[in-house]
Design a protein around this motif. Structure first.
Motif, mmCIF file in Angstrom:
data_model
loop_
_atom_site.group_PDB
_atom_site.id
_atom_site.type_symbol
_atom_site.label_atom_id
_atom_site.label_comp_id
_atom_site.label_asym_id
_atom_site.label_seq_id
_atom_site.Cartn_x
_atom_site.Cartn_y
_atom_site.Cartn_z
ATOM 1 N N HIS A 38 1.011 -0.999 -0.303
ATOM 2 C CA HIS A 38 -0.131 -0.120 0.137
ATOM 3 C C HIS A 38 1.083 1.397 -0.053
ATOM 4 O O HIS A 38 0.505 2.131 -1.202
ATOM 5 C CB HIS A 38 -0.945 0.467 1.205
ATOM 6 C CG HIS A 38 -1.618 1.898 1.355
ATOM 7 N ND1 HIS A 38 -1.702 2.422 1.945
ATOM 8 C CD2 HIS A 38 -3.034 1.867 0.917
ATOM 9 C CE1 HIS A 38 -2.236 3.499 2.158
ATOM 10 N NE2 HIS A 38 -3.629 3.104 1.591
ATOM 11 N N ARG A 39 2.217 1.410 1.063
ATOM 12 C CA ARG A 39 2.750 2.639 0.918
ATOM 13 C C ARG A 39 3.344 2.867 -0.344
ATOM 14 O O ARG A 39 3.476 4.241 -0.827
ATOM 15 C CB ARG A 39 4.244 2.373 2.012
ATOM 16 C CG ARG A 39 4.949 3.596 1.845
ATOM 17 C CD ARG A 39 5.055 3.508 3.575
ATOM 18 N NE ARG A 39 6.630 2.577 3.788
ATOM 19 C CZ ARG A 39 7.152 2.217 3.913
ATOM 20 N NH1 ARG A 39 8.004 3.018 3.526
ATOM 21 N NH2 ARG A 39 8.112 1.460 4.420
ATOM 22 N N HIS A 42 0.740 4.085 -2.932
ATOM 23 C CA HIS A 42 0.389 5.404 -1.938
ATOM 24 C C HIS A 42 1.105 6.242 -3.264
ATOM 25 O O HIS A 42 0.611 7.306 -3.961
ATOM 26 C CB HIS A 42 -0.239 5.107 -1.154
ATOM 27 C CG HIS A 42 -0.389 6.318 -0.740
ATOM 28 N ND1 HIS A 42 -0.181 7.451 0.148
ATOM 29 C CD2 HIS A 42 -2.075 7.026 0.005
ATOM 30 C CE1 HIS A 42 -1.029 8.266 0.411
ATOM 31 N NE2 HIS A 42 -2.067 8.888 0.862
ATOM 32 N N ARG A 43 2.755 6.202 -2.665
ATOM 33 C CA ARG A 43 3.493 6.910 -3.797
ATOM 34 C C ARG A 43 3.739 7.500 -4.812
ATOM 35 O O ARG A 43 2.839 8.517 -5.622
ATOM 36 C CB ARG A 43 4.614 6.590 -3.366
ATOM 37 C CG ARG A 43 6.494 7.281 -3.148
ATOM 38 C CD ARG A 43 7.278 7.256 -2.407
ATOM 39 N NE ARG A 43 7.405 6.347 -1.683
ATOM 40 C CZ ARG A 43 7.614 5.257 -0.972
ATOM 41 N NH1 ARG A 43 7.520 4.202 -1.586
ATOM 42 N NH2 ARG A 43 7.656 4.889 0.467
ATOM 43 N N ARG A 46 0.002 9.334 -5.170
ATOM 44 C CA ARG A 46 0.723 10.782 -5.030
ATOM 45 C C ARG A 46 1.432 11.924 -5.970
ATOM 46 O O ARG A 46 1.285 12.758 -6.206
ATOM 47 C CB ARG A 46 1.045 10.697 -3.428
ATOM 48 C CG ARG A 46 1.828 12.483 -2.700
ATOM 49 C CD ARG A 46 1.761 12.041 -1.097
ATOM 50 N NE ARG A 46 2.645 11.034 -1.425
ATOM 51 C CZ ARG A 46 3.316 10.282 -0.949
ATOM 52 N NH1 ARG A 46 2.580 10.294 0.993
ATOM 53 N NH2 ARG A 46 4.314 10.102 0.163
ATOM 54 N N GLU A 51 -1.548 15.004 -3.245
ATOM 55 C CA GLU A 51 -2.064 13.947 -2.471
ATOM 56 C C GLU A 51 -3.269 14.302 -2.491
ATOM 57 O O GLU A 51 -4.141 13.147 -1.205
ATOM 58 C CB GLU A 51 -1.587 14.832 -1.257
ATOM 59 C CG GLU A 51 -2.004 14.730 0.060
ATOM 60 C CD GLU A 51 -1.015 12.983 0.969
ATOM 61 O OE1 GLU A 51 -1.693 12.342 1.738
ATOM 62 O OE2 GLU A 51 0.544 13.317 0.392
ATOM 63 N N ALA A 54 -4.696 10.661 -3.638
ATOM 64 C CA ALA A 54 -3.477 9.579 -3.859
ATOM 65 C C ALA A 54 -4.416 8.211 -2.301
ATOM 66 O O ALA A 54 -4.172 7.464 -3.033
ATOM 67 C CB ALA A 54 -2.507 9.545 -2.878
ATOM 68 N N ASP A 55 -4.824 8.882 -1.344
ATOM 69 C CA ASP A 55 -5.464 8.399 -1.038
ATOM 70 C C ASP A 55 -6.798 7.186 -0.947
ATOM 71 O O ASP A 55 -6.954 6.170 -1.097
ATOM 72 C CB ASP A 55 -6.255 8.985 0.499
ATOM 73 C CG ASP A 55 -5.286 9.344 1.837
ATOM 74 O OD1 ASP A 55 -4.201 9.107 1.314
ATOM 75 O OD2 ASP A 55 -5.624 10.177 2.459
ATOM 76 N N ALA A 58 -5.599 5.006 -4.049
ATOM 77 C CA ALA A 58 -4.857 3.531 -3.802
ATOM 78 C C ALA A 58 -5.707 2.750 -3.347
ATOM 79 O O ALA A 58 -5.163 1.254 -2.597
ATOM 80 C CB ALA A 58 -3.815 4.399 -2.189
ATOM 81 N N ALA A 59 -6.736 3.032 -2.464
ATOM 82 C CA ALA A 59 -7.373 2.303 -1.670
ATOM 83 C C ALA A 59 -8.083 1.478 -2.885
ATOM 84 O O ALA A 59 -8.542 0.505 -2.771
ATOM 85 C CB ALA A 59 -8.321 2.835 -0.803
ATOM 86 N N CYS A 256 0.815 9.043 8.460
ATOM 87 C CA CYS A 256 0.878 10.227 7.458
ATOM 88 C C CYS A 256 2.394 10.376 7.087
ATOM 89 O O CYS A 256 2.727 10.721 5.755
ATOM 90 C CB CYS A 256 0.508 11.256 7.675
ATOM 91 S SG CYS A 256 1.015 11.790 9.092
#
Length: 418
Positions: A38-39, A42-43, A46, A51, A54-55, A58-59, A256
């Motif tokens: 996930h990290r 997400h990056r 993003r 930003e 991104a949340d 990514a989800a 975060c």
């Protein structure tokens, strides 16, 4: 948008394919894949979209992967390319939707088919101005090519590749945090913020933010970010109400700032690292929908490789040997040019280089800036070329003011969870 179910199983060394296969009968096992990637996803999102998107995206990537896991080819033990392909398709869809929205606003002063749009704008602006310093950190490291003069006026590197090899050597000397210690980073950011409103139309603003980050070397949840907001500039439109006023100080706790943690499951040999990233990129590009033509595959692969290296380079403490490997891998990219006239956002003169490439919004240029004589990273800038042939537009910039390992983290009783 909820992510897949968290894993209740202990840490595992199973391959991605084994986790996916196990999740067919035990859905909660898919959570381990979420925890594993996930990290990184997400990056990646993003960097491509910012930003604010991104949340959710990514989800959504993992939600789609979860629902589509029955179609995964279990002969491939590594699922990274599959996940990056899903994320790339979502990014493309997001950009098409944004483009349609802009065209609709351009045709009419009143937009009647957007529900609660002003609230959506407020949410986007709030997310944009609160973006993590570590996300912005080293995005221009895709330029990957510092140009510098020897510490005693000696010869400069013959080319960008030679320079980056020197940077890799310098990175190898960086100490790694130990158990019980914290990574501390202080940055000055210049964030470009785009807003879209029914009443005010399109707005463009920049604001300076000084961010200080403390992250536990072993516990990503034990982290603190202190943001001090500075001057803001209006380039077009009006300043949105949610934009923090200069002097505002905000504290956040939680994951975060987890981008300062070591990367996992990646080789530290530069050649192997670059080969793995390029293979994953090609698989991802070929899985995009609509399917790209053969002559589009090569350029898209190179851009994807650059984005992936950027994601790795954002981290000032990525783990033993990893930062050295990233810079050494970047030294093999052929498209960088030398620069000797660069200035970081804090006004410090530096030397470095830039890389021009065709990104999602057209031609972009990124610059990585180093201090002459020390190879110390000073900052970066990202610019886009105007479609009408006008001057380049600065989209984001960061100055690295301080980066070190410390033994304690401040206590902020009023901090909110991120």
């Amino acid at each position: 948008m909820p992510p897949p179910l968290p894993s209740s199983a202990p840490p595992t060394t199973e391959t991605d394919a084994q986790l996916i296969e196990a999740s067919l009968s035990r859905p909660e096992r898919f959570g381990a894949l979420f925890d594993r990637y996930h990290r990184a996803i997400h990056r990646y999102v993003r960097f491509r979209l910012g930003e604010s998107a991104a949340d959710d995206l990514a989800a959504e990537t993992f939600l789609r992967a979860f629902h589509g896991r029955t179609r995964y080819d279990l002969s491939h033990p590594d699922a990274r390319a599959w996940l990056y392909g899903i994320a790339s398709n979502l990014i493309a869809g997001h950009r098409r939707a944004e483009a349609r929205r802009y065209r609709a606003l351009a045709r009419s002063a009143e937009v009647t088919d957007v529900v609660n749009h002003d609230q959506h704008v407020i949410q986007r602006v709030s997310a944009a101005v609160m973006r993590s310093s570590l996300a912005a950190g080293l995005a221009a490291a895709v330029a990957a090519v510092a140009f510098m003069i020897g510490p005693n006026g000696g010869a400069t590197p013959a080319n960008a590749a030679e320079l980056l090899r020197h940077a890799a050597t310098a990175a190898a000397r960086q100490p790694a945090p130990q158990t019980g210690q914290f990574v501390y980073a202080k940055r000055l950011e210049q964030n470009w913020i785009l807003t879209l409103s029914e009443t005010d139309g399109r707005g463009e603003h920049t604001q300076e933010v000084t961010r200080e980050v403390w992250v536990s070397a072993t516990d990503p949840g034990n982290a603190l970010t202190r943001s001090t907001y500075g001057k803001r500039s209006i380039h077009k439109g009006q300043v949105p109400a949610p934009m923090p006023t200069p002097g505002t100080v905000d504290h956040q706790t939680g994951r975060c700032t987890a981008d300062v943690l070591p990367e996992e499951n990646l080789p530290t040999d530069p050649g192997t690292l670059l080969a793995q990233i390029r293979a994953d990129a090609e698989t991802s590009v070929r899985n995009e929908r609509p399917k790209p033509s053969e002559d589009q595959v090569g350029p898209r692969v190179e851009v994807t490789v650059a984005f992936r290296l950027v994601g790795l380079a954002q981290n000032p403490f990525p783990g033993v040997g990893m930062r050295e490997a990233v810079f050494a891998a970047m030294s093999r990219l052929p498209t960088a040019t030398m620069r000797t006239d660069l200035t970081d956002p804090a006004g410090r003169q530096g030397i470095g280089a830039s890389l021009r490439y065709y990104g999602p919004d057209g031609w972009e240029r990124t610059e990585l800036i180093f201090e002459p004589g020390t190879y110390r990273f000073l900052g970066w800038r990202n610019l886009t070329e105007a479609r009408d042939g006008g001057p380049e537009v600065l989209r984001a910039a960061t100055a690295m003011l301080e980066s070190k390992i410390v033994d304690t983290m401040p206590y902020a009783p009023a901090a909110r969870a991120c």
